[in-house]
Design a protein around this motif. Sequence first.
Motif, PDB file in Angstrom:
ATOM      1  N   ASP A   3     115.095  44.409  16.147  1.00 44.00           N
ATOM      2  CA  ASP A   3     114.132  44.305  14.865  1.00 44.00           C
ATOM      3  C   ASP A   3     112.580  44.131  15.554  1.00 44.00           C
ATOM      4  O   ASP A   3     111.747  44.401  14.685  1.00 44.00           O
ATOM      5  N   GLN A   4     112.680  43.336  16.527  1.00 46.13           N
ATOM      6  CA  GLN A   4     111.135  43.091  17.044  1.00 46.13           C
ATOM      7  C   GLN A   4     110.576  44.358  17.430  1.00 46.13           C
ATOM      8  O   GLN A   4     109.234  44.608  17.373  1.00 46.13           O
ATOM      9  N   PHE A   5     111.190  45.216  18.144  1.00 50.24           N
ATOM     10  CA  PHE A   5     110.898  46.445  18.591  1.00 50.24           C
ATOM     11  C   PHE A   5     110.494  47.476  17.377  1.00 50.24           C
ATOM     12  O   PHE A   5     109.237  47.905  17.342  1.00 50.24           O
ATOM     13  N   ALA A   6     111.311  47.310  16.512  1.00 49.85           N
ATOM     14  CA  ALA A   6     111.019  48.333  15.067  1.00 49.85           C
ATOM     15  C   ALA A   6     109.803  47.699  14.558  1.00 49.85           C
ATOM     16  O   ALA A   6     108.939  48.485  14.160  1.00 49.85           O
ATOM     17  N   GLN A   7     109.588  46.358  14.559  1.00 53.08           N
ATOM     18  CA  GLN A   7     108.353  45.619  14.007  1.00 53.08           C
ATOM     19  C   GLN A   7     107.192  45.941  14.679  1.00 53.08           C
ATOM     20  O   GLN A   7     106.009  46.286  14.010  1.00 53.08           O
ATOM     21  N   TYR A   8     107.294  46.304  15.943  1.00 54.58           N
ATOM     22  CA  TYR A   8     106.036  46.499  16.916  1.00 54.58           C
ATOM     23  C   TYR A   8     105.824  47.962  16.536  1.00 54.58           C
ATOM     24  O   TYR A   8     104.411  48.505  16.311  1.00 54.58           O
ATOM     25  N   VAL A   9     106.609  48.870  16.472  1.00 56.81           N
ATOM     26  CA  VAL A   9     106.315  50.259  16.179  1.00 56.81           C
ATOM     27  C   VAL A   9     105.893  50.657  14.688  1.00 56.81           C
ATOM     28  O   VAL A   9     104.816  51.133  14.712  1.00 56.81           O
ATOM     29  N   ALA A  10     106.397  49.693  13.828  1.00 57.46           N
ATOM     30  CA  ALA A  10     105.891  49.832  12.580  1.00 57.46           C
ATOM     31  C   ALA A  10     104.318  49.217  12.610  1.00 57.46           C
ATOM     32  O   ALA A  10     103.490  49.789  11.911  1.00 57.46           O
ATOM     33  N   ASP A  11     104.007  48.287  13.174  1.00 58.41           N
ATOM     34  CA  ASP A  11     102.580  47.672  13.239  1.00 58.41           C
ATOM     35  C   ASP A  11     101.811  48.814  13.915  1.00 58.41           C
ATOM     36  O   ASP A  11     100.420  48.904  13.685  1.00 58.41           O
ATOM     37  N   LEU A  12     102.335  49.472  14.751  1.00 55.07           N
ATOM     38  CA  LEU A  12     101.508  50.460  15.703  1.00 55.07           C
ATOM     39  C   LEU A  12     101.131  51.590  15.011  1.00 55.07           C
ATOM     40  O   LEU A  12     100.020  52.148  14.696  1.00 55.07           O
ATOM     41  N   ARG A  13     102.084  51.884  14.049  1.00 55.72           N
ATOM     42  CA  ARG A  13     101.978  52.869  13.064  1.00 55.72           C
ATOM     43  C   ARG A  13     101.129  52.602  11.954  1.00 55.72           C
ATOM     44  O   ARG A  13     100.219  53.276  11.698  1.00 55.72           O
ATOM     45  N   GLN A  14     101.244  51.482  11.563  1.00 61.52           N
ATOM     46  CA  GLN A  14     100.472  50.849  10.626  1.00 61.52           C
ATOM     47  C   GLN A  14      98.818  50.972  10.847  1.00 61.52           C
ATOM     48  O   GLN A  14      98.077  51.045  10.063  1.00 61.52           O
ATOM     49  N   SER A  15      98.518  50.429  12.122  1.00 55.90           N
ATOM     50  CA  SER A  15      97.169  50.469  12.710  1.00 55.90           C
ATOM     51  C   SER A  15      96.713  51.792  12.743  1.00 55.90           C
ATOM     52  O   SER A  15      95.376  52.060  12.606  1.00 55.90           O
ATOM     53  N   LEU A  16      97.470  52.821  13.089  1.00 53.91           N
ATOM     54  CA  LEU A  16      96.885  54.380  12.997  1.00 53.91           C
ATOM     55  C   LEU A  16      96.315  54.460  11.679  1.00 53.91           C
ATOM     56  O   LEU A  16      95.402  55.450  11.447  1.00 53.91           O
ATOM     57  N   ILE A  17      97.136  54.043  10.774  1.00 56.99           N
ATOM     58  CA  ILE A  17      96.718  54.333   9.262  1.00 56.99           C
ATOM     59  C   ILE A  17      95.341  53.456   8.906  1.00 56.99           C
ATOM     60  O   ILE A  17      94.337  53.986   8.371  1.00 56.99           O
ATOM     61  N   ASP A  18      95.471  51.909   9.244  1.00 57.40           N
ATOM     62  CA  ASP A  18      94.384  51.183   9.065  1.00 57.40           C
ATOM     63  C   ASP A  18      93.109  51.544   9.783  1.00 57.40           C
ATOM     64  O   ASP A  18      91.960  51.446   9.333  1.00 57.40           O
ATOM     65  N   GLU A  19      93.047  52.422  10.914  1.00 57.82           N
ATOM     66  CA  GLU A  19      92.129  52.890  11.448  1.00 57.82           C
ATOM     67  C   GLU A  19      91.552  54.220  10.921  1.00 57.82           C
ATOM     68  O   GLU A  19      90.760  54.794  11.610  1.00 57.82           O
ATOM     69  N   ARG A  20      92.399  54.553  10.062  1.00 57.62           N
ATOM     70  CA  ARG A  20      92.031  56.047   9.607  1.00 57.62           C
ATOM     71  C   ARG A  20      92.265  57.186  10.577  1.00 57.62           C
ATOM     72  O   ARG A  20      91.621  58.244  10.231  1.00 57.62           O
ATOM     73  N   ILE A  21      93.053  56.979  11.664  1.00 57.66           N
ATOM     74  CA  ILE A  21      93.359  58.004  12.527  1.00 57.66           C
ATOM     75  C   ILE A  21      93.999  59.036  11.993  1.00 57.66           C
ATOM     76  O   ILE A  21      94.076  60.166  11.872  1.00 57.66           O
ATOM     77  N   LEU A  22      95.406  58.450  11.228  1.00 57.98           N
ATOM     78  CA  LEU A  22      96.105  59.336  10.408  1.00 57.98           C
ATOM     79  C   LEU A  22      96.223  58.778   9.133  1.00 57.98           C
ATOM     80  O   LEU A  22      95.904  57.618   8.765  1.00 57.98           O
ATOM     81  N   ASP A  23      96.847  59.458   8.275  1.00 60.31           N
ATOM     82  CA  ASP A  23      97.255  59.198   6.686  1.00 60.31           C
ATOM     83  C   ASP A  23      98.666  59.254   6.785  1.00 60.31           C
ATOM     84  O   ASP A  23      99.567  59.564   7.362  1.00 60.31           O
ATOM     85  N   GLY A  24      98.970  59.213   5.337  1.00 65.56           N
ATOM     86  CA  GLY A  24     100.314  59.384   4.800  1.00 65.56           C
ATOM     87  C   GLY A  24     100.868  60.731   4.946  1.00 65.56           C
ATOM     88  O   GLY A  24     102.303  60.646   5.060  1.00 65.56           O
ATOM     89  N   GLN A  25     100.208  61.607   5.328  1.00 61.18           N
ATOM     90  CA  GLN A  25     100.773  63.004   5.493  1.00 61.18           C
ATOM     91  C   GLN A  25     101.424  62.906   6.957  1.00 61.18           C
ATOM     92  O   GLN A  25     102.520  63.516   7.049  1.00 61.18           O
ATOM     93  N   PHE A  26     100.971  62.359   7.872  1.00 56.46           N
ATOM     94  CA  PHE A  26     101.469  62.235   9.092  1.00 56.46           C
ATOM     95  C   PHE A  26     102.850  61.185   8.899  1.00 56.46           C
ATOM     96  O   PHE A  26     103.919  61.735   9.450  1.00 56.46           O
ATOM     97  N   LEU A  27     102.925  60.415   8.074  1.00 55.09           N
ATOM     98  CA  LEU A  27     104.279  59.705   7.887  1.00 55.09           C
ATOM     99  C   LEU A  27     105.293  60.329   7.247  1.00 55.09           C
ATOM    100  O   LEU A  27     106.279  60.438   7.446  1.00 55.09           O
ATOM    101  N   GLU A  28     104.777  61.220   6.313  1.00 56.45           N
ATOM    102  CA  GLU A  28     105.725  62.198   5.431  1.00 56.45           C
ATOM    103  C   GLU A  28     106.410  63.200   6.362  1.00 56.45           C
ATOM    104  O   GLU A  28     107.447  63.532   6.630  1.00 56.45           O
ATOM    105  N   LEU A  29     105.356  63.769   7.269  1.00 58.17           N
ATOM    106  CA  LEU A  29     105.812  64.558   8.456  1.00 58.17           C
ATOM    107  C   LEU A  29     107.074  63.972   9.239  1.00 58.17           C
ATOM    108  O   LEU A  29     107.968  64.456   9.662  1.00 58.17           O
TER     109      LEU A  29
END
Length: 157
Positions: A3-29
Motif C-alpha cells: 500500500d505504501q508503494f502504491a501510494q508512492y507511485v500515485a504521488d509520483l504520478r500526481q506530481s507529473l500532473i501537478d507540474e503540468r508535465i503530463l495531463d489526464g490523456q497520459f493517465l487514460e493511456l
Amino acid sequence: MADQFAQYVADLRQSLIDERILDGQFLELERYVANTPGRLEEICAVYFRHAVKFTDLMVPRLQGPPYNSLSIDWILDRYRGKTSIFGATRVTHQIDCMRKNVKDGNFESCKIAFEHIKWESEVLQLKVENYLKVKNQGPPIEIEDQPDYGDMNSDSE
C-alpha cells in the motif's frame, strides 16, 4: 508495504500532473494498457523516437532565411497531435507558442520556442522514464478512477 508503494507511485504520478508535465490523456493511456505488461513502455519509446524525428526534421527548416512557413507549420501540427495524444502538456504548449510565431513570421522567436520544445521534451522523457522505472519495481498498481488533474484550462506556465 504494498500500500505504501502504491501510494508512492500515485504521488509520483500526481506530481507529473501537478507540474503540468503530463495531463489526464497520459493517465487514460496508462489505464487503457494496464493489462498488457510492457505496452506503456513501448508506447513511450515510440513517442520519444517521434520527438527525435521531429527535431531532425525541424533543424534544417530553421536554418533560413528563407523559411518555409507551411512546411514548418505542417511538421509542428503533426508533432502537436502526437504530444496531445500522449498528454505532454508543456511540450504541447511550447508547440503552440512556436506555431503562433510561425503565423506571425517571427522566425527568431520560432528558434527560441524550438529550443523550449527540445528542453521540455528532454524533461518529459527523463521524468516519464523515472516514473516507469519506479512503477515497474513493484507489483501492478491499479490507476485511480478520478485523479486530480489540477486546473487543466489554465494558461499559466
